[in-house]
Design an enzyme around this catalytic site. Sequence first.
Site, PDB file in Angstrom:
ATOM      1  N   CYS A 128       7.956   4.175   2.317  1.00  0.00           N
ATOM      2  CA  CYS A 128       7.438   5.310   3.072  1.00  0.00           C
ATOM      3  C   CYS A 128       8.557   6.070   3.765  1.00  0.00           C
ATOM      4  CB  CYS A 128       6.431   4.829   4.105  1.00  0.00           C
ATOM      5  SG  CYS A 128       4.982   4.032   3.360  1.00  0.00           S
ATOM      6  N   SER A 144       0.794  -1.227   0.000  1.00  0.00           N
ATOM      7  CA  SER A 144       0.000   0.000   0.000  1.00  0.00           C
ATOM      8  C   SER A 144       0.824   1.273   0.000  1.00  0.00           C
ATOM      9  CB  SER A 144      -0.921   0.014   1.228  1.00  0.00           C
ATOM     10  OG  SER A 144      -0.157   0.000   2.413  1.00  0.00           O
ATOM     11  N   CYS A 145       2.065   1.221   0.479  1.00  0.00           N
ATOM     12  CA  CYS A 145       2.711   2.507   0.713  1.00  0.00           C
ATOM     13  C   CYS A 145       4.048   2.691   0.037  1.00  0.00           C
ATOM     14  CB  CYS A 145       2.892   2.739   2.212  1.00  0.00           C
ATOM     15  SG  CYS A 145       4.163   1.708   2.954  1.00  0.00           S
ATOM     16  N   GLY A 146       4.676   1.667  -0.500  1.00  0.00           N
ATOM     17  CA  GLY A 146       5.990   1.861  -1.099  1.00  0.00           C
ATOM     18  C   GLY A 146       7.026   2.164  -0.039  1.00  0.00           C
ATOM     19  N   GLU A 175       5.335   8.482  -3.081  1.00  0.00           N
ATOM     20  CA  GLU A 175       6.110   7.470  -3.782  1.00  0.00           C
ATOM     21  C   GLU A 175       5.771   7.422  -5.267  1.00  0.00           C
ATOM     22  OE1 GLU A 175       6.327   6.932   0.358  1.00  0.00           O
ATOM     23  OE2 GLU A 175       4.518   6.838  -0.867  1.00  0.00           O
TER      24      GLU A 175
END
Length: 282
Positions: free
Chosen positions: A118, A114-116, A221
């Site tokens: 971060c 979901s976030c790469g 991202e």
Amino acid sequence: MGRVTERRKVIRVRDGAVSTRPDTLVAEEPLEIRLNGKPLAITMRTPGDDFALAAGFLVSEGVLGERGDLRNIVYCAGATVDGSNTYNVVDVQTAPGVVIPDITLERNVYTTSSCGLCGKASLDAVRTTARWPIADTPPVRVKPELLASLPDRLRAAQRVFDRTGGLHAAALFAEDGELLDVREDVGRHNAVDKLVGRALQNGGLPLSRTILLVSGRASFELAQKAVMAGIPVLAAVSAPSSLAVDLAQETGLTLVGFLRGSSMNVYAGEDRIALRAAAAQG
């Protein structure tokens, strides 16, 4: 090799009626990316296009910039204790002479679907490491009507989403609206990496006359990946984050959010959008 989808038994409840049936789910498996034999990152992804994903990830990290930088990508045999190959570990071998930036290979970064990465990169780091400054690219002018047509075209190209409802997608369009490529993955940042990696493998970087459309929100991202690939326009069907807007303003990236129907919000780089009237003063 892991499949893109898997079947699981599900109990369905519809208007009080209960039944059991198989359901199609999107597959999610870990992928470890190694660079010249050393562990670098682990990401949760939908299997498929793994080599492109790894190559695209390394473009966003500033390691790869052209096809000649890449010597080879292989699955690692013996990835388990019993020596079998799970096809969940890839090793990217760079060509002789490629300078590896200070990305601390020993950190063994874990990225979720979901976030790469971060918080990994700062605004200054992206601005100074980008090989193709977007502000210096040839001018691209996009009509709002063309942008408005892209989400439906992306949705029509999502073949696996139709079967699972559980995938993000990213698409590259030419400035005239031609669909160049589309990739799906459980992680939106992985879908973008697959697009960028395929472009690198085909000798197509920088993507200086393209539009990147993502099916969800526009995070920092994703803006970072667009900038590192030389993409001048990033559009999302949902909201951008504040840091994504900051990065777009710093680098000259055109950032469009809430692209739905004929409506959209332009957060940065409005000079590339052929608006008929001046924006209303707030």
